[in-house]
Design a protein around this motif. Structure first.
Motif, PDB file in Angstrom:
ATOM      1  N   PHE A 348       0.814  -1.222   0.000  1.00 53.75           N
ATOM      2  CA  PHE A 348       0.000   0.000   0.000  1.00 53.75           C
ATOM      3  C   PHE A 348       0.847   1.271   0.000  1.00 53.75           C
ATOM      4  O   PHE A 348       0.359   2.338  -0.351  1.00 53.75           O
ATOM      5  CB  PHE A 348      -0.915   0.033   1.218  1.00 53.75           C
ATOM      6  N   GLY A 349       2.095   1.163   0.438  1.00 56.90           N
ATOM      7  CA  GLY A 349       2.946   2.343   0.562  1.00 56.90           C
ATOM      8  C   GLY A 349       3.262   2.613   2.027  1.00 56.90           C
ATOM      9  O   GLY A 349       2.528   2.201   2.935  1.00 56.90           O
ATOM     10  N   LYS A 350       4.347   3.338   2.258  1.00 57.31           N
ATOM     11  CA  LYS A 350       4.841   3.555   3.626  1.00 57.31           C
ATOM     12  C   LYS A 350       3.946   4.450   4.466  1.00 57.31           C
ATOM     13  O   LYS A 350       4.103   4.522   5.689  1.00 57.31           O
ATOM     14  CB  LYS A 350       6.265   4.117   3.568  1.00 57.31           C
ATOM     15  N   THR A 351       2.982   5.133   3.841  1.00 55.82           N
ATOM     16  CA  THR A 351       2.050   5.960   4.626  1.00 55.82           C
ATOM     17  C   THR A 351       1.035   5.099   5.378  1.00 55.82           C
ATOM     18  O   THR A 351       0.374   5.587   6.294  1.00 55.82           O
ATOM     19  CB  THR A 351       1.292   6.936   3.700  1.00 55.82           C
ATOM     20  N   VAL A 352       0.906   3.832   4.984  1.00 58.79           N
ATOM     21  CA  VAL A 352      -0.006   2.913   5.679  1.00 58.79           C
ATOM     22  C   VAL A 352       0.813   2.146   6.708  1.00 58.79           C
ATOM     23  O   VAL A 352       1.672   1.335   6.352  1.00 58.79           O
ATOM     24  CB  VAL A 352      -0.687   1.948   4.685  1.00 58.79           C
ATOM     25  N   THR A 353       0.556   2.386   7.986  1.00 57.06           N
ATOM     26  CA  THR A 353       1.423   1.852   9.039  1.00 57.06           C
ATOM     27  C   THR A 353       0.737   0.925  10.029  1.00 57.06           C
ATOM     28  O   THR A 353       1.377   0.423  10.939  1.00 57.06           O
ATOM     29  CB  THR A 353       2.047   3.029   9.833  1.00 57.06           C
ATOM     30  N   CYS A 354      -0.581   0.704   9.877  1.00 54.79           N
ATOM     31  CA  CYS A 354      -1.284  -0.141  10.847  1.00 54.79           C
ATOM     32  C   CYS A 354      -1.061  -1.624  10.536  1.00 54.79           C
ATOM     33  O   CYS A 354      -0.846  -2.015   9.380  1.00 54.79           O
ATOM     34  CB  CYS A 354      -2.770   0.183  10.878  1.00 54.79           C
ATOM     35  N   THR A 355      -1.125  -2.439  11.559  1.00 52.31           N
ATOM     36  CA  THR A 355      -0.858  -3.869  11.426  1.00 52.31           C
ATOM     37  C   THR A 355      -1.911  -4.566  10.577  1.00 52.31           C
ATOM     38  O   THR A 355      -1.592  -5.453   9.776  1.00 52.31           O
ATOM     39  CB  THR A 355      -0.795  -4.519  12.821  1.00 52.31           C
ATOM     40  N   GLY A 356      -3.169  -4.177  10.736  1.00 47.31           N
ATOM     41  CA  GLY A 356      -4.265  -4.859  10.067  1.00 47.31           C
ATOM     42  C   GLY A 356      -4.250  -4.776   8.552  1.00 47.31           C
ATOM     43  O   GLY A 356      -4.970  -5.527   7.893  1.00 47.31           O
ATOM     44  N   LEU A 357      -3.429  -3.888   7.971  1.00 46.31           N
ATOM     45  CA  LEU A 357      -3.367  -3.752   6.515  1.00 46.31           C
ATOM     46  C   LEU A 357      -2.071  -4.312   5.929  1.00 46.31           C
ATOM     47  O   LEU A 357      -1.701  -4.018   4.802  1.00 46.31           O
ATOM     48  CB  LEU A 357      -3.543  -2.289   6.107  1.00 46.31           C
ATOM     49  N   SER A 381      -3.832 -12.048  14.219  1.00 40.99           N
ATOM     50  CA  SER A 381      -4.942 -12.571  13.412  1.00 40.99           C
ATOM     51  C   SER A 381      -5.638 -11.485  12.603  1.00 40.99           C
ATOM     52  O   SER A 381      -6.288 -11.789  11.599  1.00 40.99           O
ATOM     53  CB  SER A 381      -5.963 -13.269  14.316  1.00 40.99           C
ATOM     54  N   ASN A 382      -5.500 -10.202  13.016  1.00 37.07           N
ATOM     55  CA  ASN A 382      -6.197  -9.139  12.272  1.00 37.07           C
ATOM     56  C   ASN A 382      -5.551  -8.830  10.926  1.00 37.07           C
ATOM     57  O   ASN A 382      -6.036  -7.995  10.178  1.00 37.07           O
ATOM     58  CB  ASN A 382      -6.320  -7.862  13.111  1.00 37.07           C
ATOM     59  N   THR A 383      -4.453  -9.539  10.596  1.00 31.70           N
ATOM     60  CA  THR A 383      -3.867  -9.406   9.256  1.00 31.70           C
ATOM     61  C   THR A 383      -4.562 -10.333   8.258  1.00 31.70           C
ATOM     62  O   THR A 383      -4.287 -10.272   7.062  1.00 31.70           O
ATOM     63  CB  THR A 383      -2.361  -9.738   9.277  1.00 31.70           C
ATOM     64  N   MET A 384      -5.461 -11.181   8.768  1.00 33.53           N
ATOM     65  CA  MET A 384      -6.108 -12.172   7.913  1.00 33.53           C
ATOM     66  C   MET A 384      -7.628 -12.050   7.948  1.00 33.53           C
ATOM     67  O   MET A 384      -8.197 -11.399   8.830  1.00 33.53           O
ATOM     68  CB  MET A 384      -5.698 -13.583   8.341  1.00 33.53           C
ATOM     69  N   LYS A 385      -8.262 -12.684   6.992  1.00 31.51           N
ATOM     70  CA  LYS A 385      -9.716 -12.695   6.894  1.00 31.51           C
ATOM     71  C   LYS A 385     -10.310 -13.393   8.105  1.00 31.51           C
ATOM     72  O   LYS A 385      -9.780 -14.404   8.575  1.00 31.51           O
ATOM     73  CB  LYS A 385     -10.135 -13.411   5.607  1.00 31.51           C
ATOM     74  N   GLU A 386     -11.432 -12.856   8.610  1.00 30.42           N
ATOM     75  CA  GLU A 386     -12.077 -13.461   9.756  1.00 30.42           C
ATOM     76  C   GLU A 386     -12.538 -14.882   9.411  1.00 30.42           C
ATOM     77  O   GLU A 386     -13.152 -15.115   8.372  1.00 30.42           O
ATOM     78  CB  GLU A 386     -13.277 -12.616  10.198  1.00 30.42           C
ATOM     79  N   PHE A 387     -12.235 -15.827  10.282  1.00 29.55           N
ATOM     80  CA  PHE A 387     -12.607 -17.233  10.138  1.00 29.55           C
ATOM     81  C   PHE A 387     -11.880 -17.939   8.985  1.00 29.55           C
ATOM     82  O   PHE A 387     -12.212 -19.069   8.645  1.00 29.55           O
ATOM     83  CB  PHE A 387     -14.124 -17.408   9.935  1.00 29.55           C
ATOM     84  N   GLU A 388     -10.888 -17.289   8.408  1.00 29.84           N
ATOM     85  CA  GLU A 388     -10.169 -17.915   7.293  1.00 29.84           C
ATOM     86  C   GLU A 388      -8.746 -17.369   7.259  1.00 29.84           C
ATOM     87  O   GLU A 388      -8.537 -16.161   7.316  1.00 29.84           O
ATOM     88  CB  GLU A 388     -10.887 -17.606   5.975  1.00 29.84           C
ATOM     89  N   ASP A 389      -7.751 -18.258   7.189  1.00 22.12           N
ATOM     90  CA  ASP A 389      -6.347 -17.845   7.239  1.00 22.12           C
ATOM     91  C   ASP A 389      -5.848 -17.414   5.868  1.00 22.12           C
ATOM     92  O   ASP A 389      -5.000 -18.069   5.246  1.00 22.12           O
ATOM     93  CB  ASP A 389      -5.487 -18.968   7.811  1.00 22.12           C
ATOM     94  N   VAL A 390      -6.369 -16.277   5.404  1.00 19.38           N
ATOM     95  CA  VAL A 390      -5.980 -15.708   4.111  1.00 19.38           C
ATOM     96  C   VAL A 390      -5.660 -14.231   4.308  1.00 19.38           C
ATOM     97  O   VAL A 390      -6.456 -13.495   4.894  1.00 19.38           O
ATOM     98  CB  VAL A 390      -7.109 -15.858   3.065  1.00 19.38           C
TER      99      VAL A 390
END
Length: 425
Positions: A348-357, A381-390
């Protein structure tokens, strides 16, 4: 129209059969599951039903309020989509190759009520507003951004966006609880405009329960989009000071600044009791304070039989917080050598710094660079889809593990399990 695909004992008593279609409740069209949920909680109502052959009949239901018909309805896949062209829209700033569902611009009041999704109400007709009131869909989560009608139209790229005030008034007069948010475009709806918005909304308190103040998310994919700049540390501090001043005047924590403002400006985070029931935690409001408190509650002294080196994946903004927690854990657990690994968001670029993205590719690349420095990696776990490890970029957890062959990969799903995962996995 709602199709019955399964039924309980009570439904059988009223001769409601699988394959029947519910056309109306008490004369109102049966649009979606919300109609059934609402009427199923009542003790008496009428249903217009059509059987598989199309024959219609009226069914009069009389039952205890706490007893359900036990119907399972065919899922309605159709959702209401966004009619706006917001200058800060995150979907417009996404690159190619991500999960398909991420490109859908939902703006559906059903999802707002059932899942806490934010909606703008720009695609809601007067009849639909009346339906929200009739079914008492409360609470709702509404993106206000500003109470200046002309500015709201400009920010959202929709000439009909300016009637938000009358819509909110109608909903709150009917007793609907609303959680609001203002996505701040630096230089447009901050400062005096934010204060005006807060004062206008607070007039409808407590039905308008709170106002989340969140920064615009800016990615590198903004070619052809409105020019927006990121906020500075000083501007972040000014947002916090404005919220503190107004909250002091209002006598309640009505304005809720996003965690990012505290982290970027270097200001101390608010204590957990500031956030009440954490009704806006999915909006990045109070998430860090809650996480820290819950992790620390799980700490205890431990001795590991052999050295354990653990890399904890984090976005750049949360690096200091996670590193501090790792330091405390290392002091409590003998032979634990954990460290926070900040991952730069190249996708996304260095301006996006949150873990979830963070994407799977960026996480994998960061871990490969320090391959010899850890035995185990912890992925939030918030780096992945809820209920699915993607991951966002469609990389699966299995594919990540394949790239890091020989290393143990653990997904941390709760703050309470953070310390246990550090020392045991």
């Amino acid at each position: 129209m709602l199709e019955i695909i399964a039924r309980g004992k009570l439904a059988k008593r009223f001769k409601l059969n699988m394959g029947d279609k519910i056309l109306a409740f008490d004369g109102y069209p049966a649009e979606d599951e919300l109609d059934y949920i609402y009427y199923d909680s009542k003790s008496s109502f009428k249903m217009l039903v059509a059987d598989k052959g199309g024959t219609k009949r009226e069914v009069e239901i009389t039952k205890p309020e706490d007893e359900s018909l036990g119907l399972v309805l065919k899922k309605n896949e159709k959702i209401r989509t966004c009619h706006n062209k917001c200058m800060f829209c995150f979907v417009d700033q996404m690159g190619k190759g991500m999960r398909e569902s991420l490109y859908v611009k939902d703006d559906d009041y059903v999802l707002s009520f059932m899942c806490g999704n934010f909606v703008t109400l720009t695609n809601v007709s007067d009849e639909e507003l009346e339906r929200i009131i009739r079914l008492h869909l409360s609470p709702l989560y509404i993106s206000v951004h500003t109470m200046d009608g002309d500015l709201r139209c400009k920010i959202m790229g929709n000439r009909f966006a300016g009637k938000i005030g009358e819509q909110l008034k109608k909903l709150t007069d009917a007793g609907i609880i609303i959680h609001c948010q203002a996505v701040i475009v630096t230089g447009l709806n901050d400062g005096e405009n934010l204060e005006y918005t807060a004062r206008q909304l607070f007039q409808m308190y407590p039905y308008i329960n709170d106002l989340a103040v969140v920064p615009t998310g800016l990615t590198k994919f903004r070619a052809g989009l409105a020019e927006i700049r990121d906020f500075t540390a000083e501007e972040g501090k000014a947002i916090i000071e404005l919220c503190d001043r107004l909250n002091g005047e209002f006598g309640v924590n009505f304005l809720l600044p996003a965690d990012e403002y505290f982290i970027r400006s270097g200001e101390n985070l608010k204590p957990v009791d500031f956030y009440g029931d954490f009704s806006q935690i999915e909006n990045g409001i109070g998430m860090t304070s809650k996480f820290i408190a819950e992790v620390k509650e799980s700490f205890y002294k431990a001795t590991l039989k052999k050295q354990r080196r653990v890399a904890v994946i984090t976005g750049v903004s949360a690096h200091k917080t996670i590193q501090s927690l790792c330091g405390e854990a290392n002091a409590l657990a003998e032979n634990l050598k954990s460290f926070a690994l900040p991952v730069e968001n190249n996708f996304f670029g260095k301006t996006v710094t949150c873990t979830g993205l963070l994407t799977g590719v960026d996480i994998a690349s960061a871990l490969e660079k320090v391959y010899n420095e850890f035995d185990c990696a912890i992925i939030p776990s918030n780096t992945m889809k809820e209920f699915e490890d993607v991951f966002l970029d469609n990389m699966t957890l299995k594919e990540l593990k394949a790239r890091l062959k020989g290393k143990k990969i653990i997904v941390n799903r709760k703050a309470e399990t953070f310390f246990e995962n550090l020392i045991k996995g």
